[in-house]
Design a protein around this motif. Structure first.
Motif, mmCIF file in Angstrom:
data_model
loop_
_atom_site.group_PDB
_atom_site.id
_atom_site.type_symbol
_atom_site.label_atom_id
_atom_site.label_comp_id
_atom_site.label_asym_id
_atom_site.label_seq_id
_atom_site.Cartn_x
_atom_site.Cartn_y
_atom_site.Cartn_z
ATOM 1 N N VAL A 54 39.047 -37.938 85.440
ATOM 2 C CA VAL A 54 37.717 -36.658 85.594
ATOM 3 C C VAL A 54 38.167 -35.527 84.324
ATOM 4 N N PHE A 55 38.506 -35.923 83.024
ATOM 5 C CA PHE A 55 38.163 -35.453 82.230
ATOM 6 C C PHE A 55 38.099 -36.611 80.738
ATOM 7 N N ASP A 57 38.014 -35.223 76.610
ATOM 8 C CA ASP A 57 37.837 -34.220 75.755
ATOM 9 C C ASP A 57 38.133 -34.747 74.167
ATOM 10 N N GLU A 75 40.769 -38.523 80.189
ATOM 11 C CA GLU A 75 42.250 -38.402 81.588
ATOM 12 C C GLU A 75 41.828 -38.426 82.551
ATOM 13 N N VAL A 77 42.912 -39.027 87.109
ATOM 14 C CA VAL A 77 43.216 -38.138 87.979
ATOM 15 C C VAL A 77 44.903 -38.054 87.292
ATOM 16 N N LYS A 78 45.485 -39.807 87.367
ATOM 17 C CA LYS A 78 47.049 -40.004 86.941
ATOM 18 C C LYS A 78 47.534 -40.255 85.181
ATOM 19 N N VAL A 80 46.535 -40.079 81.243
ATOM 20 C CA VAL A 80 45.817 -39.378 80.070
ATOM 21 C C VAL A 80 46.152 -40.962 78.888
ATOM 22 N N ASP B 232 50.815 -38.265 94.979
ATOM 23 C CA ASP B 232 51.345 -37.336 94.728
ATOM 24 C C ASP B 232 50.149 -36.155 94.989
ATOM 25 N N LYS B 294 39.767 -25.093 80.275
ATOM 26 C CA LYS B 294 39.290 -26.640 80.489
ATOM 27 C C LYS B 294 40.716 -27.421 79.692
ATOM 28 N N GLY B 295 41.185 -28.695 80.399
ATOM 29 C CA GLY B 295 42.448 -29.130 80.317
ATOM 30 C C GLY B 295 43.145 -29.539 81.917
ATOM 31 N N ILE B 296 43.927 -30.687 81.408
ATOM 32 C CA ILE B 296 44.067 -31.224 83.263
ATOM 33 C C ILE B 296 46.511 -30.973 82.317
ATOM 34 N N ARG B 298 49.827 -31.722 82.536
ATOM 35 C CA ARG B 298 50.423 -32.916 83.017
ATOM 36 C C ARG B 298 52.350 -32.272 82.555
ATOM 37 N N TYR B 301 54.497 -31.432 79.304
ATOM 38 C CA TYR B 301 53.415 -30.309 78.199
ATOM 39 C C TYR B 301 54.436 -28.772 78.689
ATOM 40 N N THR B 318 47.992 -32.511 87.789
ATOM 41 C CA THR B 318 46.745 -33.355 88.197
ATOM 42 C C THR B 318 44.717 -32.746 88.248
ATOM 43 N N GLN B 319 44.195 -32.805 87.798
ATOM 44 C CA GLN B 319 42.533 -32.340 88.509
ATOM 45 C C GLN B 319 42.769 -32.490 89.715
ATOM 46 N N ILE B 347 48.038 -28.096 75.702
ATOM 47 C CA ILE B 347 47.671 -29.204 75.617
ATOM 48 C C ILE B 347 47.028 -30.246 74.494
ATOM 49 N N ARG B 348 48.160 -30.777 74.086
ATOM 50 C CA ARG B 348 47.682 -32.545 72.513
ATOM 51 C C ARG B 348 47.666 -31.505 71.414
ATOM 52 N N LYS B 350 47.133 -27.723 71.941
ATOM 53 C CA LYS B 350 46.219 -26.414 71.973
ATOM 54 C C LYS B 350 46.551 -25.884 72.692
#
Lengths: 141, 362
Positions: A54-55, A57, A75, A77-78, A80, B232, B294-296, B298, B301, B318-319, B347-348, B350
């Motif tokens: 889904v991503f 980066d 990434e 869905v679940k 990274v 989930d 943009k980013g997911i 988790r 974090y 999640t996405q 995120i990382r 950032k």
């Protein structure tokens, strides 16, 4: 038994593809080498293990990195996962199309799912990579 | 690693398997996004036999449940009623969240607990069982399929003479289902998509029979088996808490937005702590947020405010397959816990912009 689609995520029915013209890493990346540059992505095995991607980066465009340094993140869905530069070099180009269509990594890992183009600093590092047969053996195919 | 009555089926069907709470469970079959969409649009079948089930029996069963849980179980005043609740610990945290089923009000109850907490919950409730309530841990012999989705009830009705079409949310019936006796069919679930959960005793091939029958009626209509991955993402879109992520031994139900299952009409563990939190307010709250940039997000974090101060952490993220955007839940300082607040997810290293939104996500 009810019908289950034999589609590409289903471990039992899927034949994985590892093109012979590519080099492979223990981190499940592939390289297509063209002189002193290479195109890099993740393998069919990796995309299948990750599931729906889904991503992607990658913010290292223009950066010179050593072998095994992180050049980005993929990434699902679940999950990274970090992406490791297979050999020392400079990230020259990032596949911007993946911003809108990260699923291309699942659908076409060796084509539209490519991730970066890079320069290769040291051709000798190529010798440390696997060919398709060695990679298949590593993942227990 | 333990198996459920259906582990062999999952493997034969090509599911991606992994250990979850000591059980060999299916994570996905065709891919999380596909499975997620199947449940939202049609119907899907989850093997959740790993969940724990306890039977509490006797004249003091209700008294024990009232003392160890936060919700008011005396409201379960007719057979066939169920409720969501939690087991508070003595420090105002949560031992587990659970469902309480009134099999026979004032006499027989079934508690359904998280697989990862079976032993912990059993010990906790046993410790408070000072009046000799008969307790049975029936987890190992109880199978559980959750059939979820807008078409789930329609398909399952074909397999029983009990009226499940008109079952209200959080009620259940017990009887013959798919040719198996003493099956509990409950209008509950963890997806927000509607449907039922089916509890049965796994003996004499009951699991095999139920699985085959469920797919005989649903399979040709596009119903599919669904793994824990989509379970989930489905629950997260609804803002349902997952124990171990969004709630745990250190989080209060009031912080977690579970005030609605914390009833001060009776005595129970940590009641005074929760009453004080209700009067004085809590310092942090569990909120839903969506990513602006943009980013997911988790689990674990960190969350910062616009000044760069750490003001919380992500508990789930999640996405979102249905909404096609990144969503999450997390604890944030109360001044930023209101809808529309700007927060930043780290995120990382950032800071990525997000905003607090109401749940369910939309």
């Amino acid at each position: 038994m009810f019908p289950v689609k034999n589609d590409y995520f289903s471990r039992k029915f899927y034949n994985m593809n590892f093109p012979e013209n590519l080099k492979y890493t223990k981190d499940h990346e592939w390289l297509q080498i063209d002189g002193d540059t290479a195109t890099v992505g993740i393998t069919d095995f990796a995309q299948r293990e990750l599931g729906d991607i889904v991503f992607v980066d990658i913010d290292t465009e223009g950066k010179a990195l050593g072998a095994n340094e992180i050049f980005g993140t993929v990434e699902a869905v679940k999950t990274v996962s970090d992406l490791f530069l297979p050999v020392s070099g400079t990230v020259k180009e990032v596949n911007r199309d993946l911003e809108g269509t990260p699923e291309a990594v699942n659908q076409d890992p060796y084509g539209k799912g490519w991730m970066i183009k890079m320069t290769i600093d040291n051709q000798a590092e190529i010798d440390g990579l696997m060919d398709a047969a060695a990679y298949r053996q590593m993942i227990g195919e | 690693m333990k198996n459920t009555p259906f582990t062999d089926k999952h493997i034969a069907l090509g599911a991606k398997m992994a250990e979850f709470a000591g059980y060999n469970m299916p994570i996905s079959y065709t891919g999380i996004n596909d499975e997620h969409a199947t449940v939202r649009k049609n119907a899907g079948v989850f093997d959740v036999s790993h969940m724990g089930e306890f039977i509490l029996k006797g004249p003091d069963a209700l008294d024990l449940i009232q003392r160890v849980t936060s919700n008011d179980a005396s409201k379960l005043n007719a057979p066939g009623k169920a409720q969501y609740s939690c087991l508070p610990n003595e420090q105002g945290g949560i031992v587990d969240d659970l469902l309480v089923y009134a099999i026979e009000p004032n006499n027989v109850y079934m508690l359904v607990v998280n697989a990862s907490n079976i032993e912990k919950d059993w010990n906790w409730i046993s410790k408070h069982n000072t009046k000799g309530v008969e307790m049975h841990n029936i987890s190992d012999k109880t199978g559980l399929l959750a059939v979820q989705g807008p078409k789930a009830v329609e398909y399952m009705q074909e397999l029983t003479d009990m009226d499940i079409t008109n079952l209200k949310y959080y009620t259940f019936v017990k009887g013959k289902f798919a040719g198996v006796e003493n099956v509990v069919v409950s209008a509950t679930g963890y997806t927000g998509a509607g449907g039922v959960e089916i509890y049965f005793e796994d003996q004499d091939g009951a699991g095999e029979k139920i699985w085959e029958e469920v797919f005989r009626v649903g399979g040709p209509k596009g119903m599919k088996p669904i793994g824990l991955g989509a379970r989930d993402t489905l629950r997260l879109e609804m803002g349902f808490c997952l124990y171990g992520n969004d709630i745990d031994d250190t989080t209060s139900p009031l912080e977690a937005g579970l005030g609605w299952i914390t009833k001060f009409t009776k005595d129970f563990t940590s009641k005074e702590i929760f009453e004080a939190q209700k009067v004085n307010g809590v310092s942090r709250k569990l909120v839903g947020f969506e990513m602006v940039d943009k980013g997911i997000p988790r689990h674990h974090y960190k969350i910062q405010n616009n000044a760069g101060e750490e003001i919380g952490f992500v508990t789930s993220g999640t996405q979102s397959p249905s909404l096609n955007k990144a969503i999450g839940m997390g604890y944030v300082r109360k001044d930023l816990a209101t809808e529309g607040s700007e927060i930043n997810i780290m995120i990382r290293d950032k800071a990525v912009k997000a905003k607090v939104v109401k749940m369910p996500f939309e």
